[in-house]
Enzyme design. Structure first.
Site, PDB file in Angstrom:
ATOM      1  N   GLY A  46     -51.587 -18.066   8.456  1.00 55.15           N
ATOM      2  CA  GLY A  46     -51.370 -17.060   9.492  1.00 55.15           C
ATOM      3  C   GLY A  46     -52.678 -16.689  10.160  1.00 55.15           C
ATOM      4  N   GLN A  51     -58.587 -11.629  14.992  1.00 54.79           N
ATOM      5  CA  GLN A  51     -59.464 -12.423  14.115  1.00 54.79           C
ATOM      6  C   GLN A  51     -60.291 -13.430  14.902  1.00 54.79           C
ATOM      7  OE1 GLN A  51     -56.012 -13.431  11.279  1.00 54.79           O
ATOM      8  NE2 GLN A  51     -57.798 -13.481   9.943  1.00 54.79           N
ATOM      9  N   CYS A  91     -57.183 -14.251   3.210  1.00 54.42           N
ATOM     10  CA  CYS A  91     -57.298 -14.023   4.650  1.00 54.42           C
ATOM     11  C   CYS A  91     -58.441 -14.869   5.188  1.00 54.42           C
ATOM     12  CB  CYS A  91     -57.580 -12.543   4.889  1.00 54.42           C
ATOM     13  SG  CYS A  91     -57.784 -12.121   6.618  1.00 54.42           S
ATOM     14  N   LEU A  92     -58.235 -15.496   6.333  1.00 52.89           N
ATOM     15  CA  LEU A  92     -59.278 -16.335   6.914  1.00 52.89           C
ATOM     16  C   LEU A  92     -60.518 -15.505   7.303  1.00 52.89           C
ATOM     17  CD1 LEU A  92     -57.161 -18.768   9.130  1.00 52.89           C
ATOM     18  CD2 LEU A  92     -58.239 -19.241   6.922  1.00 52.89           C
ATOM     19  N   HIS A 133     -48.950  -8.807   6.839  1.00 50.58           N
ATOM     20  CA  HIS A 133     -50.405  -9.000   6.782  1.00 50.58           C
ATOM     21  C   HIS A 133     -50.977  -9.192   8.198  1.00 50.58           C
ATOM     22  CE1 HIS A 133     -54.095 -11.039   4.898  1.00 50.58           C
ATOM     23  NE2 HIS A 133     -54.221 -11.303   6.190  1.00 50.58           N
ATOM     24  N   GLU A 134     -50.310 -10.036   8.996  1.00 46.80           N
ATOM     25  CA  GLU A 134     -50.819 -10.322  10.347  1.00 46.80           C
ATOM     26  C   GLU A 134     -50.666  -9.124  11.282  1.00 46.80           C
ATOM     27  OE1 GLU A 134     -52.656 -12.791  10.535  1.00 46.80           O
ATOM     28  OE2 GLU A 134     -51.956 -13.802   8.728  1.00 46.80           O
ATOM     29  N   HIS A 137     -53.480  -6.756  11.036  1.00 46.79           N
ATOM     30  CA  HIS A 137     -54.666  -7.131  11.813  1.00 46.79           C
ATOM     31  C   HIS A 137     -54.614  -6.531  13.216  1.00 46.79           C
ATOM     32  CE1 HIS A 137     -56.929  -9.866   9.280  1.00 46.79           C
ATOM     33  NE2 HIS A 137     -55.855 -10.591   9.007  1.00 46.79           N
TER      34      HIS A 137
HETATM   35 ZN    ZN Z   1     -55.722 -11.989   7.498  1.00 47.25          ZN
END
Ligand code: ZN
Length: 167
Positions: A46, A51, A91-92, A133-134, A137
């Site tokens: 995701g 991000q 998470c990236l 989660h997304e 962000h």
């Molecule tokens: Zn994330």
């Protein structure tokens, strides 16, 4: 398409609240394509626009094993939550860190799709967790915010050390 660079915690730009997309046009579709390519290359399941330093309410997800089922949600909104589930999240923007987080097990989401048409879906388990989660962000929230202050400090130190080593 292009690979975008991903911001890393504790970058303050990850804390901005993203603005809604007013019109789903080619600019947004290019953003979506670039985000998908970036997510696949990372690799991750995701990615949210903040991000990659774009403060718009756009997320992309693909939880399929063969990476052929991209889902993109524009201006997503959770209209219902049910149950509780704890899963280990990563998470990236917080590379190499995995911690359990408690979230709703099932959610109903409304959004616009890549073609600008409204979507209304009921999802559960990993997809529901991933969407929550997304969407966090988009509101400037990270999964580490659910952890204790002590744990968060350790993570911040670890990431800062990693960054120094790669410079
Ligand atoms: Zn994330």
């Amino acid at each position: 398409m292009a690979i975008l660079s991903i911001l890393h915690y504790p970058d303050p730009r990850l804390r901005n609240k993203a603005t809604p997309v007013m019109q789903v046009d080619d600019t947004i579709r290019t953003l979506i394509d670039d985000m998908l390519e970036t997510m696949y290359q990372a690799p991750g399941i995701g990615l949210a626009a903040p991000q990659v330093n774009v403060s718009k309410r756009v997320i992309v997800i693909d939880i399929s094993e063969d990476r052929t089922s991209p889902l993109c949600l524009i201006n997503p909104e959770i209209v219902n939550r049910d149950g509780i589930e704890t899963m280990e999240e990563g998470c990236l923007s917080v590379p190499g860190i995995y911690e359990p987080v408690e979230r709703a097990r099932q959610i109903r989401v409304r959004a616009l799709g890549r073609n600008g048409k409204p979507l209304d879906m009921q999802v559960d388990d990993i997809l529901a967790i991933c969407i929550q989660h997304e969407i966090d962000h988009l509101d400037g929230k990270l999964f580490v915010d659910y952890l204790s202050e002590l744990k968060r400090q350790r993570i911040r130190k670890k990431l800062e050390k990693q960054r120094r080593q790669t410079l």
